[in-house]
Design an enzyme around this catalytic site. Structure first.
Site, PDB file in Angstrom:
ATOM      1  N   ASP A 205       2.956   7.294   6.291  1.00 32.07           N
ATOM      2  CA  ASP A 205       2.504   6.261   7.236  1.00 32.07           C
ATOM      3  C   ASP A 205       3.189   6.352   8.590  1.00 32.07           C
ATOM      4  O   ASP A 205       2.829   5.619   9.511  1.00 32.07           O
ATOM      5  CB  ASP A 205       2.732   4.864   6.642  1.00 32.07           C
ATOM      6  CG  ASP A 205       1.796   4.597   5.487  1.00 32.07           C
ATOM      7  OD1 ASP A 205       1.983   3.592   4.783  1.00 32.07           O
ATOM      8  OD2 ASP A 205       0.882   5.424   5.267  1.00 32.07           O
TER       9      ASP A 205
ATOM     10  N   ARG B 222      -5.442  -4.454  11.404  1.00 37.61           N
ATOM     11  CA  ARG B 222      -5.349  -4.606   9.943  1.00 37.61           C
ATOM     12  C   ARG B 222      -3.899  -4.679   9.493  1.00 37.61           C
ATOM     13  O   ARG B 222      -3.561  -5.320   8.531  1.00 37.61           O
ATOM     14  CB  ARG B 222      -6.011  -3.417   9.244  1.00 37.61           C
ATOM     15  CG  ARG B 222      -7.483  -3.317   9.491  1.00 37.61           C
ATOM     16  CD  ARG B 222      -8.093  -2.264   8.645  1.00 37.61           C
ATOM     17  NE  ARG B 222      -7.657  -2.409   7.260  1.00 37.61           N
ATOM     18  CZ  ARG B 222      -8.114  -1.660   6.270  1.00 37.61           C
ATOM     19  NH1 ARG B 222      -8.997  -0.711   6.526  1.00 37.61           N
ATOM     20  NH2 ARG B 222      -7.708  -1.825   5.045  1.00 37.61           N
TER      21      ARG B 222
ATOM     22  N   LYS C 165       3.000  -5.501   5.431  1.00 42.93           N
ATOM     23  CA  LYS C 165       1.630  -5.644   4.917  1.00 42.93           C
ATOM     24  C   LYS C 165       1.547  -5.094   3.491  1.00 42.93           C
ATOM     25  O   LYS C 165       0.951  -5.711   2.612  1.00 42.93           O
ATOM     26  CB  LYS C 165       0.668  -4.873   5.816  1.00 42.93           C
ATOM     27  CG  LYS C 165      -0.678  -4.570   5.175  1.00 42.93           C
ATOM     28  CD  LYS C 165      -1.558  -3.754   6.062  1.00 42.93           C
ATOM     29  CE  LYS C 165      -1.314  -2.281   5.959  1.00 42.93           C
ATOM     30  NZ  LYS C 165      -1.942  -1.641   4.802  1.00 42.93           N
ATOM     31  N   ASN C 166       2.180  -3.936   3.264  1.00 43.20           N
ATOM     32  CA  ASN C 166       2.037  -3.262   1.970  1.00 43.20           C
ATOM     33  C   ASN C 166       2.909  -3.849   0.869  1.00 43.20           C
ATOM     34  O   ASN C 166       2.861  -3.382  -0.262  1.00 43.20           O
ATOM     35  CB  ASN C 166       2.285  -1.756   2.126  1.00 43.20           C
ATOM     36  CG  ASN C 166       1.163  -1.094   2.888  1.00 43.20           C
ATOM     37  OD1 ASN C 166       0.114  -1.721   3.122  1.00 43.20           O
ATOM     38  ND2 ASN C 166       1.353   0.129   3.307  1.00 43.20           N
TER      39      ASN C 166
ATOM     40  N   ARG D 155      -9.109   9.316  -1.949  1.00 43.97           N
ATOM     41  CA  ARG D 155      -8.297   8.212  -2.495  1.00 43.97           C
ATOM     42  C   ARG D 155      -8.887   7.628  -3.791  1.00 43.97           C
ATOM     43  O   ARG D 155      -9.256   6.462  -3.866  1.00 43.97           O
ATOM     44  CB  ARG D 155      -8.109   7.141  -1.433  1.00 43.97           C
ATOM     45  CG  ARG D 155      -7.360   7.700  -0.229  1.00 43.97           C
ATOM     46  CD  ARG D 155      -7.080   6.700   0.812  1.00 43.97           C
ATOM     47  NE  ARG D 155      -6.024   5.784   0.409  1.00 43.97           N
ATOM     48  CZ  ARG D 155      -5.650   4.739   1.146  1.00 43.97           C
ATOM     49  NH1 ARG D 155      -6.285   4.487   2.262  1.00 43.97           N
ATOM     50  NH2 ARG D 155      -4.689   3.948   0.734  1.00 43.97           N
TER      51      ARG D 155
ATOM     52  N   ARG E  62      -9.354  -1.427   0.587  1.00 42.63           N
ATOM     53  CA  ARG E  62      -9.229  -0.839  -0.748  1.00 42.63           C
ATOM     54  C   ARG E  62      -8.110  -1.486  -1.564  1.00 42.63           C
ATOM     55  O   ARG E  62      -8.106  -1.430  -2.779  1.00 42.63           O
ATOM     56  CB  ARG E  62      -9.055   0.658  -0.650  1.00 42.63           C
ATOM     57  CG  ARG E  62      -7.968   1.081   0.309  1.00 42.63           C
ATOM     58  CD  ARG E  62      -7.881   2.585   0.425  1.00 42.63           C
ATOM     59  NE  ARG E  62      -7.782   3.163  -0.886  1.00 42.63           N
ATOM     60  CZ  ARG E  62      -8.799   3.751  -1.506  1.00 42.63           C
ATOM     61  NH1 ARG E  62      -9.974   3.803  -0.936  1.00 42.63           N
ATOM     62  NH2 ARG E  62      -8.654   4.260  -2.708  1.00 42.63           N
TER      63      ARG E  62
ATOM     64  N   CYS F 182     -12.109   7.028   2.354  1.00 41.83           N
ATOM     65  CA  CYS F 182     -11.927   6.407   3.670  1.00 41.83           C
ATOM     66  C   CYS F 182     -11.559   7.533   4.625  1.00 41.83           C
ATOM     67  O   CYS F 182     -11.565   8.707   4.271  1.00 41.83           O
ATOM     68  CB  CYS F 182     -10.832   5.349   3.613  1.00 41.83           C
ATOM     69  SG  CYS F 182      -9.231   6.084   3.336  1.00 41.83           S
TER      70      CYS F 182
HETATM   71  C1  EPZ Z   1      -0.425   3.026  -0.411  1.00 43.54           C
HETATM   72  O1  EPZ Z   1      -1.757   3.466  -0.587  1.00 43.54           O
HETATM   73  C2  EPZ Z   1      -0.387   2.355   0.956  1.00 43.54           C
HETATM   74  N1  EPZ Z   1      -1.305   1.209   0.970  1.00 43.54           N
HETATM   75  C3  EPZ Z   1      -0.781   3.371   2.032  1.00 43.54           C
HETATM   76  O2  EPZ Z   1      -0.625   2.737   3.287  1.00 43.54           O
HETATM   77  C4  EPZ Z   1       0.193   4.541   1.976  1.00 43.54           C
HETATM   78  O3  EPZ Z   1      -0.212   5.510   2.925  1.00 43.54           O
HETATM   79  C5  EPZ Z   1       0.164   5.153   0.563  1.00 43.54           C
HETATM   80  O4  EPZ Z   1       0.493   4.133  -0.411  1.00 43.54           O
HETATM   81  C6  EPZ Z   1       1.174   6.276   0.405  1.00 43.54           C
HETATM   82  O5  EPZ Z   1       2.454   5.806   0.700  1.00 43.54           O
HETATM   83  C7  EPZ Z   1      -0.890   0.057   0.379  1.00 43.54           C
HETATM   84  O6  EPZ Z   1       0.186  -0.043  -0.157  1.00 43.54           O
HETATM   85  C8  EPZ Z   1      -1.859  -1.088   0.451  1.00 43.54           C
HETATM   86  P1  EPZ Z   1      -1.237   6.286  -3.316  1.00 43.54           P
HETATM   87  P2  EPZ Z   1      -2.219   3.984  -2.055  1.00 43.54           P
HETATM   88  O7  EPZ Z   1      -1.948   5.768  -4.514  1.00 43.54           O
HETATM   89  O8  EPZ Z   1      -1.473   3.263  -3.106  1.00 43.54           O
HETATM   90  C9  EPZ Z   1      -3.646  10.089  -4.814  1.00 43.54           C
HETATM   91  C10 EPZ Z   1      -1.246   2.094   5.430  1.00 43.54           C
HETATM   92  O9  EPZ Z   1      -1.376   2.778   6.432  1.00 43.54           O
HETATM   93  N2  EPZ Z   1      -4.105   9.227  -5.926  1.00 43.54           N
HETATM   94  O10 EPZ Z   1       0.254   6.290  -3.309  1.00 43.54           O
HETATM   95  O11 EPZ Z   1      -3.710   3.948  -2.091  1.00 43.54           O
HETATM   96  C11 EPZ Z   1      -4.174   9.637  -3.460  1.00 43.54           C
HETATM   97  O12 EPZ Z   1      -5.466  10.175  -3.222  1.00 43.54           O
HETATM   98  C12 EPZ Z   1      -1.781   2.591   4.122  1.00 43.54           C
HETATM   99  O13 EPZ Z   1      -0.629   1.000   5.368  1.00 43.54           O
HETATM  100  C13 EPZ Z   1      -4.919   9.761  -6.914  1.00 43.54           C
HETATM  101  O14 EPZ Z   1      -5.257  10.944  -6.889  1.00 43.54           O
HETATM  102  O15 EPZ Z   1      -1.743   5.498  -2.032  1.00 43.54           O
HETATM  103  C14 EPZ Z   1      -3.149  10.180  -2.504  1.00 43.54           C
HETATM  104  O16 EPZ Z   1      -3.433  11.548  -2.252  1.00 43.54           O
HETATM  105  C15 EPZ Z   1      -2.606   3.843   4.287  1.00 43.54           C
HETATM  106  N3  EPZ Z   1      -5.335   8.957  -7.935  1.00 43.54           N
HETATM  107  C16 EPZ Z   1      -1.839  10.092  -3.305  1.00 43.54           C
HETATM  108  O17 EPZ Z   1      -2.230   9.983  -4.679  1.00 43.54           O
HETATM  109  C17 EPZ Z   1      -4.976   7.631  -8.007  1.00 43.54           C
HETATM  110  O18 EPZ Z   1      -5.371   6.943  -8.971  1.00 43.54           O
HETATM  111  C18 EPZ Z   1      -0.975   8.875  -2.950  1.00 43.54           C
HETATM  112  O19 EPZ Z   1      -1.807   7.743  -3.000  1.00 43.54           O
HETATM  113  C19 EPZ Z   1      -4.150   7.096  -6.979  1.00 43.54           C
HETATM  114  C20 EPZ Z   1      -3.723   7.915  -5.961  1.00 43.54           C
END
Ligand code: EPZ
Length: 438
Positions: A309, A401, A22-23, A122, A93, A117
Site C-alpha cells: 500500500d 475511500r 481504514k483497514n 483478488r 470488496r 478490481c
Molecule cells: C488487504 O486487502 C487490504 N484491504 C489492502 O489494502 C492491502 O493492499 C492488502 O490487504 C495487502 O496488504 C483491507 O484490509 C480492507 P490479501 P486483501 O487478501 O485482504 C491473494 C488499500 O489500499 N489472495 O492480503 O484483499 C490476493 O489476490 C487496500 O487500503 C488470494 O489469492 O488482500 C493478493 O494477491 C488495497 N486468495 C494476495 O493474496 C484469497 O482468498 C494478498 O491479498 C485472498 C487473497
C-alpha cells in the site's frame, strides 16, 4: 466526479494529524455482527469506505449511532438479513468481512462474490476454503457466495494453513472461529497491525484469541460474545504518505497521532533514500529532506516488510531521487496503474511484469491525469505537489475511500490544492465494478 487541482512547487511545512486506520476500522465494524450487545468504536477515519461499511451494517438490520463524527456505536441485536448485496460489494470488496461474523453467529451468510478490481483479480478462495474447513457448506449461486454452518448451527474448530498470506482472509476466519466449537489454529496468518487491533477488540468482546500479529493465531471458541469499546489504531499508510509528501516537496512536517512502530520498514527504506525521519515521541514523527535523495530498490511483501500500500507513493518519490530504482510488486499482479499517469507528467518508468524501473530525478510537469485506485491516487497527488504548473486529477473518489479530507490536511501545511466538485446536474459518480479496489 470530483477533481483535484494542484499547483506544485510549495515545500510543505507544519503539523498534520493522522486519522484512524481504514483497514482496521472495516474489520472492527464487521466484528460488531458477532454480538447482540453494543460495540463502540472510536477514532474511525471520516472516509468513504467507513460510510459504505456503515450502510452495509444498517442494511443487515444493525443500528449505528454516531455521537460524534469518528465514533460509531453499533448494535446488531436485530439482524434480519444475512446477505451483502452486489450493489454494495461492488463498491467495496471489504464487505466480504461480513461473511465470517454472520456465519459464526447465525450459521448462514450470503455475500456477493466481489469481482476483480483495478489492482488485480483478488479472489477470496482462501476465505472460502477456510470456512469449509470449519465445517461450513459453501456454494456459489448466481454470483453470490452462500455459506451455511453444519446442522446445529455451529462451526467446528480446526487447524487451517493459508497457502498465501491474506489480510482479510485471516480476519474473516479469526472472527468466524471465535464462536466455533473447540479450538482453531490459523497458520501462515497475516501479521499486519490491523490484525492485532482486531484481536484486541475481539478479546475485549470476550473472545479468546492468542497470537494476533504473529503467523500463528489460536482461537478457543466461546458460546457468545459481548459488547466492548475500542479505539482504532492510527493509519500507518496515511503516515507513510505524509512522510513522502514532506520529502518530495523538500519541506518539513511534524506528523502527530501516529504509531511509528507500525511502519518501521517504510521508515527504514525512506531513511536509506535520504529522508530525515525523527521520532519526537511515541506518537509523533518529524520528516524532512534537506539534501538530494538517492534511489533505492524496494520489494513489497506482507508485514512486517515494505507494504504494497506504500508502493505507489514510493514510486512517485523515486522519480525525484538520484539514480535508478527497481520496484518489485509481489503482492498484487497489476498494481502499477499510476506509472502511466506519472509518465505523462514526465517520469521515466519502464514496466517489466512485476517490476517497475524508475530513473530519476526527472522534472515533472503538471497535466490532466486520472486516478485508478486508492493508493495510485495518493501517488498522483504527491507527484502534483512537486510538478511544475497545474495538475488536474480526475476521479478523486478513489482517494476519498481511504483518506480523510486529504486536500484539507495538505492545504493546512502549505500545498496549493483545491477540490473541484462535480456539477450537481452531472450523473452520480457511483463507483463501477472495477472500482472496488480496497
Ligand atoms: C488487504 O486487502 C487490504 N484491504 C489492502 O489494502 C492491502 O493492499 C492488502 O490487504 C495487502 O496488504 C483491507 O484490509 C480492507 P490479501 P486483501 O487478501 O485482504 C491473494 C488499500 O489500499 N489472495 O492480503 O484483499 C490476493 O489476490 C487496500 O487500503 C488470494 O489469492 O488482500 C493478493 O494477491 C488495497 N486468495 C494476495 O493474496 C484469497 O482468498 C494478498 O491479498 C485472498 C487473497
Amino acid at each position: 466526479m470530483d477533481k483535484f487541482r494542484i499547483r506544485g512547487g510549495n515545500p510543505l511545512k507544519g503539523s498534520v494529524s493522522i486519522s484512524g486506520a481504514k483497514n482496521s476500522a472495516l474489520p472492527c465494524m464487521a466484528a460488531s455482527l458477532l454480538t447482540p450487545e453494543t460495540v463502540t468504536l472510536h477514532n474511525l477515519p471520516y472516509a468513504r469506505d467507513i460510510i459504505t461499511q456503515r450502510r452495509l451494517l444498517e442494511d443487515l438490520g444493525a443500528t449505528v449511532l454516531t455521537p460524534e463524527l469518528r465514533t460509531h456505536k453499533i448494535n446488531a441485536s436485530h439482524i434480519e438479513i444475512f446477505e451483502a448485496p452486489y450493489e454494495l460489494v461492488k463498491t467495496m470488496r471489504a464487505s466480504v468481512l461480513a461473511l465470517g461474523p454472520l456465519l459464526a453467529r447465525f450459521g448462514k451468510a450470503k455475500v456477493s462474490l466481489p469481482g476483480g478490481c483495478a489492482i488485480g483479480t483478488r479472489p477470496i478462495d482462501l476465505h472460502l476454503k477456510g470456512f469449509e474447513q470449519l465445517g461450513a457448506e459453501v456454494r456459489l449461486e448466481a454470483g453470490n457466495v452462500v455459506a451455511s454452518a453444519p446442522a446445529g448451527g455451529r462451526l467446528k474448530g480446526t487447524e487451517i494453513r493459508f497457502e498465501k498470506v491474506t489480510v482479510t482472509g485471516t480476519e474473516n476466519l479469526m472472527m468466524a472461529a471465535t464462536l466455533a466449537r473447540g479450538t482453531t489454529v490459523l497458520h501462515n496468518a497475516a501479521c499486519e497491525p490491523e490484525i492485532t487491533d482486531l484481536c484486541q477488540l475481539l478479546n475485549r468482546m470476550g473472545a479468546r484469541v492468542r497470537g494476533g500479529g504473529t503467523p500463528t493465531i489460536e482461537i478457543d471458541g466461546v458460546e457468545a460474545l459481548g459488547g466492548a469499546e475500542h479505539t482504532i489504531i492510527p493509519d500507518r499508510i496515511e503516515t507513510g504518505t505524509f512522510i513522502v509528501a514532506a520529502a518530495i516537496t523538500g519541506g518539513e512536517l511534524e506528523i502527530k497521532d501516529c504509531r511509528p512502530e507500525h511502519l518501521s520498514s517504510v521508515i527504514k527504506k525512506l531513511t536509506e533514500v535520504g529522508v530525515e525521519i525523527e521520532e519526537l515521541n511515541p506518537s509523533t514523527l518529524r520528516a524532512r529532506s534537506k539534501r538530494g535523495l538517492k534511489s533505492h530498490d524496494v520489494t513489497t511483501e506482507p508485514y512486517p516488510q515494505f507494504p504494497t500500500d506504500m508502493q505507489a507513493q514510493y514510486m512517485a518519490l523515486m522519480t525525484q531521487s538520484e539514480g535508478r530504482s527497481v520496484i518489485a510488486e509481489t503482492v498484487f499482479e497489476n498494481r502499477f496503474m499510476h506509472a502511466s499517469e506519472l509518465q505523462r507528467m514526465g517520469a521515466r518508468i519502464q514496466l517489466q511484469g512485476r517490476l517497475a524501473i524508475v530513473d530519476g530525478p526527472t522534472p515533472l510537469t503538471g497535466a490532466p491525469i486520472q486516478a485508478s485506485d486508492l493508493r495510485a491516487s495518493a501517488s498522483l497527488v504527491l507527484a502534483g505537489l512537486v510538478a511544475r504548473g497545474e495538475t488536474i486529477i480526475d476521479r478523486v473518489y478513489h482517494i476519498d475511500r481511504g483518506y480523510e479530507k486529504i486536500e484539507a490536511k495538505l492545504r493546512a501545511v502549505g500545498a496549493d490544492i483545491e477540490r473541484i466538485r462535480e456539477s450537481v446536474t452531472a450523473p452520480s459518480s457511483g463507483a463501477t465494478h472495477q472500482d472496488a479496489a480496497a
